[in-house]
Design a protein around this motif. Structure first.
Motif, PDB file in Angstrom:
ATOM      1  N   GLN A 133       0.831  -1.211   0.000  1.00  0.00           N
ATOM      2  CA  GLN A 133       0.000   0.000   0.000  1.00  0.00           C
ATOM      3  C   GLN A 133       0.857   1.248   0.000  1.00  0.00           C
ATOM      4  N   SER A 134       1.942   1.215   0.788  1.00  0.00           N
ATOM      5  CA  SER A 134       2.829   2.381   0.819  1.00  0.00           C
ATOM      6  C   SER A 134       3.472   2.629  -0.543  1.00  0.00           C
ATOM      7  N   ILE A 135       3.897   1.527  -1.227  1.00  0.00           N
ATOM      8  CA  ILE A 135       4.516   1.665  -2.556  1.00  0.00           C
ATOM      9  C   ILE A 135       3.503   2.193  -3.565  1.00  0.00           C
ATOM     10  N   ALA A 136       2.279   1.665  -3.443  1.00  0.00           N
ATOM     11  CA  ALA A 136       1.240   2.127  -4.394  1.00  0.00           C
ATOM     12  C   ALA A 136       0.956   3.609  -4.185  1.00  0.00           C
ATOM     13  N   ARG A 137       0.869   4.026  -2.922  1.00  0.00           N
ATOM     14  CA  ARG A 137       0.609   5.440  -2.674  1.00  0.00           C
ATOM     15  C   ARG A 137       1.760   6.305  -3.145  1.00  0.00           C
ATOM     16  N   ALA A 138       3.010   5.829  -2.935  1.00  0.00           N
ATOM     17  CA  ALA A 138       4.166   6.597  -3.398  1.00  0.00           C
ATOM     18  C   ALA A 138       4.191   6.675  -4.914  1.00  0.00           C
ATOM     19  N   THR A 139       3.841   5.526  -5.563  1.00  0.00           N
ATOM     20  CA  THR A 139       3.823   5.525  -7.038  1.00  0.00           C
ATOM     21  C   THR A 139       2.768   6.501  -7.570  1.00  0.00           C
ATOM     22  N   ALA A 140       1.602   6.495  -6.943  1.00  0.00           N
ATOM     23  CA  ALA A 140       0.535   7.409  -7.390  1.00  0.00           C
ATOM     24  C   ALA A 140       0.955   8.852  -7.201  1.00  0.00           C
ATOM     25  N   ARG A 141       1.627   9.124  -6.042  1.00  0.00           N
ATOM     26  CA  ARG A 141       2.072  10.498  -5.839  1.00  0.00           C
ATOM     27  C   ARG A 141       3.085  10.907  -6.893  1.00  0.00           C
ATOM     28  N   LEU A 142       4.015   9.945  -7.245  1.00  0.00           N
ATOM     29  CA  LEU A 142       4.992  10.257  -8.301  1.00  0.00           C
ATOM     30  C   LEU A 142       4.326  10.497  -9.656  1.00  0.00           C
ATOM     31  N   GLN A 143       3.347   9.623  -9.928  1.00  0.00           N
ATOM     32  CA  GLN A 143       2.644   9.804 -11.212  1.00  0.00           C
ATOM     33  C   GLN A 143       1.909  11.150 -11.265  1.00  0.00           C
ATOM     34  N   ASN A 144       1.329  11.541 -10.166  1.00  0.00           N
ATOM     35  CA  ASN A 144       0.639  12.842 -10.135  1.00  0.00           C
ATOM     36  C   ASN A 144       1.633  13.992 -10.171  1.00  0.00           C
ATOM     37  N   ALA A 202       4.623  14.065 -11.827  1.00  0.00           N
ATOM     38  CA  ALA A 202       5.367  14.185 -13.097  1.00  0.00           C
ATOM     39  C   ALA A 202       4.797  15.288 -14.006  1.00  0.00           C
ATOM     40  N   PRO A 203       3.489  15.349 -14.269  1.00  0.00           N
ATOM     41  CA  PRO A 203       2.965  16.432 -15.134  1.00  0.00           C
ATOM     42  C   PRO A 203       3.220  17.803 -14.527  1.00  0.00           C
ATOM     43  N   LEU A 204       3.064  17.902 -13.227  1.00  0.00           N
ATOM     44  CA  LEU A 204       3.301  19.182 -12.591  1.00  0.00           C
ATOM     45  C   LEU A 204       4.749  19.592 -12.762  1.00  0.00           C
ATOM     46  N   LEU A 205       5.651  18.582 -12.612  1.00  0.00           N
ATOM     47  CA  LEU A 205       7.056  18.876 -12.778  1.00  0.00           C
ATOM     48  C   LEU A 205       7.352  19.361 -14.197  1.00  0.00           C
ATOM     49  N   GLN A 206       6.738  18.715 -15.184  1.00  0.00           N
ATOM     50  CA  GLN A 206       6.950  19.114 -16.580  1.00  0.00           C
ATOM     51  C   GLN A 206       6.451  20.540 -16.824  1.00  0.00           C
ATOM     52  N   GLN A 207       5.282  20.852 -16.257  1.00  0.00           N
ATOM     53  CA  GLN A 207       4.745  22.207 -16.428  1.00  0.00           C
ATOM     54  C   GLN A 207       5.657  23.238 -15.782  1.00  0.00           C
ATOM     55  N   CYS A 208       6.128  22.926 -14.591  1.00  0.00           N
ATOM     56  CA  CYS A 208       7.019  23.850 -13.894  1.00  0.00           C
ATOM     57  C   CYS A 208       8.283  24.082 -14.701  1.00  0.00           C
ATOM     58  N   VAL A 209       8.865  22.977 -15.240  1.00  0.00           N
ATOM     59  CA  VAL A 209      10.091  23.093 -16.024  1.00  0.00           C
ATOM     60  C   VAL A 209       9.835  23.938 -17.284  1.00  0.00           C
ATOM     61  N   ALA A 210       8.681  23.698 -17.884  1.00  0.00           N
ATOM     62  CA  ALA A 210       8.363  24.447 -19.115  1.00  0.00           C
ATOM     63  C   ALA A 210       8.218  25.942 -18.810  1.00  0.00           C
ATOM     64  N   HIS A 211       7.482  26.262 -17.753  1.00  0.00           N
ATOM     65  CA  HIS A 211       7.339  27.680 -17.380  1.00  0.00           C
ATOM     66  C   HIS A 211       8.684  28.292 -17.035  1.00  0.00           C
ATOM     67  N   ARG A 212       9.520  27.534 -16.351  1.00  0.00           N
ATOM     68  CA  ARG A 212      10.840  28.075 -15.971  1.00  0.00           C
ATOM     69  C   ARG A 212      11.695  28.278 -17.204  1.00  0.00           C
ATOM     70  N   MET A 213      11.646  27.351 -18.131  1.00  0.00           N
ATOM     71  CA  MET A 213      12.434  27.473 -19.356  1.00  0.00           C
ATOM     72  C   MET A 213      11.962  28.688 -20.176  1.00  0.00           C
ATOM     73  N   ALA A 214      10.650  28.888 -20.164  1.00  0.00           N
ATOM     74  CA  ALA A 214      10.129  30.033 -20.944  1.00  0.00           C
ATOM     75  C   ALA A 214      10.609  31.337 -20.328  1.00  0.00           C
ATOM     76  N   ARG A 215      10.548  31.440 -18.990  1.00  0.00           N
ATOM     77  CA  ARG A 215      11.002  32.670 -18.351  1.00  0.00           C
ATOM     78  C   ARG A 215      12.484  32.897 -18.571  1.00  0.00           C
TER      79      ARG A 215
END
Length: 272
Positions: free
Chosen positions: A231-242, A244-257
């Motif tokens: 259960q702990s691994i599944a919750r950690a995996t779900a948190r990582l999956q959630n 990743a998109p946020l990380l990509q958006q943040c990187v994209a906004h930072r790269m644009a600035r």
């Protein structure tokens, strides 16, 4: 004072005797022979205090002898005044008031054996004990000592019987205890052996139950830990999956600035 000397307690046995008599008198010799040759073999401790036993000097010498005896009264049990028989006029010296007063007030019991059985003197009425003759005085002392000896022998016999009965009872009790001790020991040993056998049967069962219980608890714990881990691994995996998109958006906004800042810097460099 007639009963003063009679009221004194006569020791039992009477063995320490102060004798008032003439040293060579036949009555004194008869008295000593009777004491020393008694059939029971009883020992008497005697001391002679010499006095005149006839004539005018009787009262003075007998009273002086009583005074000397009283100086060491604790050494004697009684006083014996003895004189053999004779004419009645020979005994007149004992019918004296001062002598009677000395005998009546003597610190020790006084035994009087003067004259024959038919003779009487004043001393016979004031002394503790009156006997017929010197020989009778010795017989009286021997009889008193024999009574005391018989009492002592009787008491010793009773004590011996009591001790024997007590020892017999104790021996019987010891024998009973000797017979009972092996039975009690055997009973205790059998009880201990039964208990050991019971324990030897019970202990493995208890140990097996404990081990089985511990194994079941370990299995439950391992299952719980395994499930919790998944259960702990599944919750950690779900948190990582959630994340990743946020990380990509943040990187994209930072790269644009950063690109916009670099472009602005490039324009400034060209202007400069």
């Amino acid at each position: 004072i007639l009963d003063r000397n009679k009221s004194l307690a006569m020791p039992a046995p009477v063995q320490r005797v102060a004798i008032i008599s003439a040293p060579g008198a036949a009555g004194y010799g008869d008295f000593m022979n009777q004491l020393s040759r008694n059939a029971s073999g009883i020992v008497f401790y005697t001391k002679l205090y010499e006095a005149v036993m006839q004539g005018e000097r009787v009262s003075g010498t007998v009273r002086a002898a009583i005074e000397r005896i009283e100086l060491t009264a604790d050494l004697f049990d009684c006083v014996v005044i003895i004189r053999g028989g004779g004419a009645s006029t020979d005994l007149a010296g004992f019918d004296d008031l001062e002598l009677a007063r000395a005998v009546a007030g003597c610190m020790l019991p006084v035994i009087v054996g003067i004259g024959h059985e038919r003779d009487n003197t004043v001393l016979d009425f004031v002394a503790h004990t009156r006997v017929k003759t010197p020989t009778a005085a010795a017989e009286w002392l021997i009889a008193q000592a024999e009574d005391a000896l018989a009492t002592a022998i009787d008491l010793a016999t009773r004590v011996a019987h009591l001790v024997q009965n007590r020892l017999t009872g104790d021996f019987r009790q010891l024998e009973h205890m000797e017979n009972m001790v092996p039975l009690l020991a055997r009973t205790r040993i059998d009880a201990a052996r039964t208990r050991i056998e019971t324990l030897s049967t019970t202990v493995p069962l208890l140990v097996r139950r404990q081990v089985d219980g511990a194994s079941r608890r370990l299995e439950r714990a391992s299952r719980i830990i395994d499930g919790a881990g998944r259960q702990s691994i599944a919750r950690a995996t779900a948190r990582l999956q959630n994340f990743a998109p946020l990380l990509q958006q943040c990187v994209a906004h930072r790269m644009a600035r950063e690109n916009d800042r670099l472009a602005a810097l490039a324009d400034k460099v060209r202007l400069l």
